[in-house]
Motif scaffolding. Structure first.
Motif, PDB file in Angstrom:
ATOM      1  N   VAL A 119       0.818  -1.204   0.000  1.00  0.00           N
ATOM      2  CA  VAL A 119       0.000   0.000   0.000  1.00  0.00           C
ATOM      3  C   VAL A 119       0.859   1.264   0.000  1.00  0.00           C
ATOM      4  O   VAL A 119       0.573   2.220  -0.730  1.00  0.00           O
ATOM      5  CB  VAL A 119      -0.960  -0.017   1.206  1.00  0.00           C
ATOM      6  CG1 VAL A 119      -1.662   1.325   1.361  1.00  0.00           C
ATOM      7  CG2 VAL A 119      -2.000  -1.120   1.025  1.00  0.00           C
ATOM      8  N   ARG A 120       1.887   1.296   0.812  1.00  0.00           N
ATOM      9  CA  ARG A 120       2.753   2.474   0.858  1.00  0.00           C
ATOM     10  C   ARG A 120       3.348   2.765  -0.516  1.00  0.00           C
ATOM     11  O   ARG A 120       3.417   3.917  -0.959  1.00  0.00           O
ATOM     12  CB  ARG A 120       3.876   2.267   1.881  1.00  0.00           C
ATOM     13  CG  ARG A 120       4.835   3.449   1.984  1.00  0.00           C
ATOM     14  CD  ARG A 120       5.952   3.159   2.978  1.00  0.00           C
ATOM     15  NE  ARG A 120       5.450   2.991   4.325  1.00  0.00           N
ATOM     16  CZ  ARG A 120       5.160   3.992   5.152  1.00  0.00           C
ATOM     17  NH1 ARG A 120       5.322   5.240   4.751  1.00  0.00           N
ATOM     18  NH2 ARG A 120       4.722   3.745   6.367  1.00  0.00           N
ATOM     19  N   GLU A 121       3.778   1.723  -1.220  1.00  0.00           N
ATOM     20  CA  GLU A 121       4.391   1.896  -2.529  1.00  0.00           C
ATOM     21  C   GLU A 121       3.370   2.257  -3.602  1.00  0.00           C
ATOM     22  O   GLU A 121       3.720   2.845  -4.628  1.00  0.00           O
ATOM     23  CB  GLU A 121       5.164   0.644  -2.910  1.00  0.00           C
ATOM     24  CG  GLU A 121       6.231   0.239  -1.908  1.00  0.00           C
ATOM     25  CD  GLU A 121       7.185   1.371  -1.600  1.00  0.00           C
ATOM     26  OE1 GLU A 121       7.542   2.131  -2.518  1.00  0.00           O
ATOM     27  OE2 GLU A 121       7.556   1.522  -0.425  1.00  0.00           O
TER      28      GLU A 121
ATOM     29  N   VAL B 292      -2.317   0.839   8.892  1.00  0.00           N
ATOM     30  CA  VAL B 292      -3.049  -0.406   9.134  1.00  0.00           C
ATOM     31  C   VAL B 292      -2.490  -1.531   8.269  1.00  0.00           C
ATOM     32  O   VAL B 292      -2.354  -2.672   8.722  1.00  0.00           O
ATOM     33  CB  VAL B 292      -4.549  -0.201   8.866  1.00  0.00           C
ATOM     34  CG1 VAL B 292      -5.311  -1.516   9.043  1.00  0.00           C
ATOM     35  CG2 VAL B 292      -5.116   0.867   9.800  1.00  0.00           C
ATOM     36  N   ALA B 293      -2.137  -1.208   7.024  1.00  0.00           N
ATOM     37  CA  ALA B 293      -1.610  -2.228   6.114  1.00  0.00           C
ATOM     38  C   ALA B 293      -0.325  -2.841   6.635  1.00  0.00           C
ATOM     39  O   ALA B 293      -0.013  -3.999   6.331  1.00  0.00           O
ATOM     40  CB  ALA B 293      -1.381  -1.615   4.735  1.00  0.00           C
ATOM     41  N   GLU B 294       0.448  -2.080   7.419  1.00  0.00           N
ATOM     42  CA  GLU B 294       1.745  -2.547   7.863  1.00  0.00           C
ATOM     43  C   GLU B 294       1.722  -3.163   9.258  1.00  0.00           C
ATOM     44  O   GLU B 294       2.779  -3.530   9.784  1.00  0.00           O
ATOM     45  CB  GLU B 294       2.748  -1.387   7.801  1.00  0.00           C
ATOM     46  CG  GLU B 294       2.985  -0.916   6.362  1.00  0.00           C
ATOM     47  CD  GLU B 294       3.969   0.231   6.242  1.00  0.00           C
ATOM     48  OE1 GLU B 294       4.438   0.478   5.130  1.00  0.00           O
ATOM     49  OE2 GLU B 294       4.264   0.883   7.270  1.00  0.00           O
ATOM     50  N   LEU B 295       0.546  -3.295   9.861  1.00  0.00           N
ATOM     51  CA  LEU B 295       0.439  -3.951  11.163  1.00  0.00           C
ATOM     52  C   LEU B 295       0.297  -5.458  10.990  1.00  0.00           C
ATOM     53  O   LEU B 295      -0.356  -5.937  10.060  1.00  0.00           O
ATOM     54  CB  LEU B 295      -0.768  -3.420  11.932  1.00  0.00           C
ATOM     55  CG  LEU B 295      -0.718  -1.967  12.406  1.00  0.00           C
ATOM     56  CD1 LEU B 295      -2.011  -1.621  13.138  1.00  0.00           C
ATOM     57  CD2 LEU B 295       0.491  -1.705  13.300  1.00  0.00           C
ATOM     58  N   ALA B 296       0.903  -6.201  11.887  1.00  0.00           N
ATOM     59  CA  ALA B 296       0.774  -7.659  11.890  1.00  0.00           C
ATOM     60  C   ALA B 296       0.547  -8.120  13.328  1.00  0.00           C
ATOM     61  O   ALA B 296       1.222  -7.665  14.248  1.00  0.00           O
ATOM     62  CB  ALA B 296       2.016  -8.316  11.311  1.00  0.00           C
TER      63      ALA B 296
ATOM     64  N   THR C 234      -7.700  -6.069   3.031  1.00  0.00           N
ATOM     65  CA  THR C 234      -7.939  -4.902   2.178  1.00  0.00           C
ATOM     66  C   THR C 234      -7.838  -3.597   2.956  1.00  0.00           C
ATOM     67  O   THR C 234      -8.800  -2.823   3.039  1.00  0.00           O
ATOM     68  CB  THR C 234      -9.327  -4.994   1.498  1.00  0.00           C
ATOM     69  OG1 THR C 234      -9.541  -6.319   1.035  1.00  0.00           O
ATOM     70  CG2 THR C 234      -9.401  -4.028   0.309  1.00  0.00           C
ATOM     71  N   PRO C 235      -6.690  -3.306   3.535  1.00  0.00           N
ATOM     72  CA  PRO C 235      -6.546  -2.061   4.308  1.00  0.00           C
ATOM     73  C   PRO C 235      -6.578  -0.842   3.396  1.00  0.00           C
ATOM     74  O   PRO C 235      -6.102  -0.879   2.260  1.00  0.00           O
ATOM     75  CB  PRO C 235      -5.175  -2.223   4.969  1.00  0.00           C
ATOM     76  CG  PRO C 235      -4.431  -3.142   4.056  1.00  0.00           C
ATOM     77  CD  PRO C 235      -5.444  -4.088   3.500  1.00  0.00           C
ATOM     78  N   MET C 236      -7.124   0.260   3.905  1.00  0.00           N
ATOM     79  CA  MET C 236      -7.195   1.520   3.167  1.00  0.00           C
ATOM     80  C   MET C 236      -6.312   2.581   3.808  1.00  0.00           C
ATOM     81  O   MET C 236      -6.417   3.754   3.470  1.00  0.00           O
ATOM     82  CB  MET C 236      -8.648   2.001   3.093  1.00  0.00           C
ATOM     83  CG  MET C 236      -9.583   1.048   2.372  1.00  0.00           C
ATOM     84  SD  MET C 236      -9.089   0.740   0.658  1.00  0.00           S
ATOM     85  CE  MET C 236      -9.323   2.373  -0.055  1.00  0.00           C
TER      86      MET C 236
ATOM     87  N   VAL D 278       3.037  -5.909  15.738  1.00  0.00           N
ATOM     88  CA  VAL D 278       4.239  -5.218  15.271  1.00  0.00           C
ATOM     89  C   VAL D 278       3.923  -4.437  14.009  1.00  0.00           C
ATOM     90  O   VAL D 278       2.945  -4.721  13.315  1.00  0.00           O
ATOM     91  CB  VAL D 278       5.399  -6.206  15.008  1.00  0.00           C
ATOM     92  CG1 VAL D 278       5.794  -6.935  16.275  1.00  0.00           C
ATOM     93  CG2 VAL D 278       5.035  -7.198  13.899  1.00  0.00           C
ATOM     94  N   ASP D 279       4.785  -3.450  13.708  1.00  0.00           N
ATOM     95  CA  ASP D 279       4.634  -2.687  12.477  1.00  0.00           C
ATOM     96  C   ASP D 279       5.596  -3.227  11.427  1.00  0.00           C
ATOM     97  O   ASP D 279       6.187  -4.301  11.594  1.00  0.00           O
ATOM     98  CB  ASP D 279       4.820  -1.189  12.733  1.00  0.00           C
ATOM     99  CG  ASP D 279       6.229  -0.837  13.225  1.00  0.00           C
ATOM    100  OD1 ASP D 279       7.154  -1.689  13.125  1.00  0.00           O
ATOM    101  OD2 ASP D 279       6.409   0.297  13.712  1.00  0.00           O
ATOM    102  N   ALA D 280       5.784  -2.484  10.337  1.00  0.00           N
ATOM    103  CA  ALA D 280       6.595  -2.966   9.221  1.00  0.00           C
ATOM    104  C   ALA D 280       8.059  -3.143   9.582  1.00  0.00           C
ATOM    105  O   ALA D 280       8.783  -3.885   8.920  1.00  0.00           O
ATOM    106  CB  ALA D 280       6.468  -2.016   8.034  1.00  0.00           C
ATOM    107  N   MET D 281       8.513  -2.469  10.648  1.00  0.00           N
ATOM    108  CA  MET D 281       9.902  -2.589  11.091  1.00  0.00           C
ATOM    109  C   MET D 281      10.043  -3.552  12.265  1.00  0.00           C
ATOM    110  O   MET D 281      11.092  -3.607  12.906  1.00  0.00           O
ATOM    111  CB  MET D 281      10.443  -1.212  11.479  1.00  0.00           C
ATOM    112  CG  MET D 281      10.887  -0.371  10.298  1.00  0.00           C
ATOM    113  SD  MET D 281      12.362  -1.041   9.482  1.00  0.00           S
ATOM    114  CE  MET D 281      13.571  -0.826  10.790  1.00  0.00           C
ATOM    115  N   TYR D 282       8.989  -4.292  12.563  1.00  0.00           N
ATOM    116  CA  TYR D 282       8.954  -5.227  13.676  1.00  0.00           C
ATOM    117  C   TYR D 282       9.060  -4.533  15.024  1.00  0.00           C
ATOM    118  O   TYR D 282       9.399  -5.165  16.027  1.00  0.00           O
ATOM    119  CB  TYR D 282      10.044  -6.303  13.547  1.00  0.00           C
ATOM    120  CG  TYR D 282       9.855  -7.181  12.335  1.00  0.00           C
ATOM    121  CD1 TYR D 282       8.959  -8.245  12.357  1.00  0.00           C
ATOM    122  CD2 TYR D 282      10.557  -6.941  11.153  1.00  0.00           C
ATOM    123  CE1 TYR D 282       8.776  -9.048  11.236  1.00  0.00           C
ATOM    124  CE2 TYR D 282      10.375  -7.738  10.035  1.00  0.00           C
ATOM    125  CZ  TYR D 282       9.490  -8.786  10.089  1.00  0.00           C
ATOM    126  OH  TYR D 282       9.301  -9.580   8.978  1.00  0.00           O
TER     127      TYR D 282
END
Length: 275
Positions: free
Chosen positions: A74-76, A251-255, A245-247, A122-126
């Motif tokens: 999503v970020r890209e 949110v897209a980068e949370l796990a 389907t995050p908008m 965690v986020d995209a950077m753990y």
């Protein structure tokens, strides 16, 4: 429960490039031909070629459609839109923004409801943005220097003063985590994530790291995390969930990672402690 606000992450897409070369790079990374991408996106190989060479400017809808079929993060996708001359489509809302209250509350209820079993977010950077009491139990005795925010799950797990000496199958679990990071780097092309990978991959494996085989064979259905706690070896199978389907970029980068007890002894021990 521990909760930490997550900061914004800069896009890894190189600046100064038009949308055509960027889309071509993503297509080649996904090993998809122009014809195959055209068929997926209801277009033509000729049109895809014109977009990639800059002879044709794609519409905003086409950029998003191609990004979706190429599984671009999503970020890209926002970066592709900017390169094409359009405004970002996906917002990026800080976790501590009031607009995220419902999300934070829902995630907190979810991981609290998983207790006494461990769970964290965690986020995209753990970096850990939330953790329940099951996770905090496993961190007993870890040096305060490693627990200072931002708490990073990869660094904490693989650091020789962190959890690494307690993990009974460290070499296997370390290999699993590094492979996971490599997949994320290939997907997101993140320089900060690459730096984190190089840092944690360079951590020495403690000389006292035990052998990977358990004392008694247990037919695990997935690679377990076997970790010592107060003289006992606990076994967990991890599962990672993301939002559908995050908008929003954040949110897209949370796990959400949950740890399911892998044997009856671990179940009994955790419930006894919780009781």
């Amino acid at each position: 429960m521990t909760t930490v606000a997550s900061g914004a992450r800069a896009s890894a897409t190189p600046s100064g490039q038009g949308v055509g070369p960027l889309l071509r790079a993503w297509r080649e990374r996904r090993r998809v031909s122009q014809l195959e991408l055209a068929l997926r996106a209801d277009s033509s190989a000729r049109h895809i070629s014109f977009i990639e060479t800059g002879r044709s400017r794609p519409s905003e809808e086409m950029v998003l459609r191609l990004a979706e079929h190429l599984d671009v993060p999503v970020r890209e996708r926002n970066a592709l839109l900017l390169a094409a001359g359009y405004a970002p489509h996906y917002r990026e809302t800080p976790l501590d923004d009031p607009a995220m209250d419902a999300l934070r509350a829902g995630v907190e209820r979810l991981i609290q409801g998983y207790e006494p079993y461990p769970a964290l977010v965690v986020d995209a950077m753990y970096d850990v943005v939330a953790a329940n009491r099951g996770i905090m139990m496993l961190l007993d005795g870890i040096p305060e220097s490693l627990l200072a925010p931002p708490l990073n799950a990869m660094r904490l797990t693989l650091h020789p003063q962190g959890l690494a000496p307690r993990i009974r199958n460290l070499r296997e679990w370390r290999g699993h985590l590094l492979s996971q990071m490599e997949r994320q780097i290939a997907l997101h092309r993140s320089a900060p994530l690459r730096e984190l990978y190089e840092e944690v991959a360079a951590f020495p494996v403690p000389e006292s790291a035990p052998e990977s085989e358990p004392e008694e064979f247990v037919p695990y259905f997935a690679l377990p995390l076997r970790i010592e706690h107060e003289g006992r070896t606990l076994s967990f199978i991890s599962s990672i969930s993301t939002f559908n389907t995050p908008m929003d970029v954040t949110v897209a980068e949370l796990a959400i990672e949950t740890f399911l007890p892998a044997d009856p002894a671990t179940v009994k021990y955790l419930h006894t402690r919780a009781g």
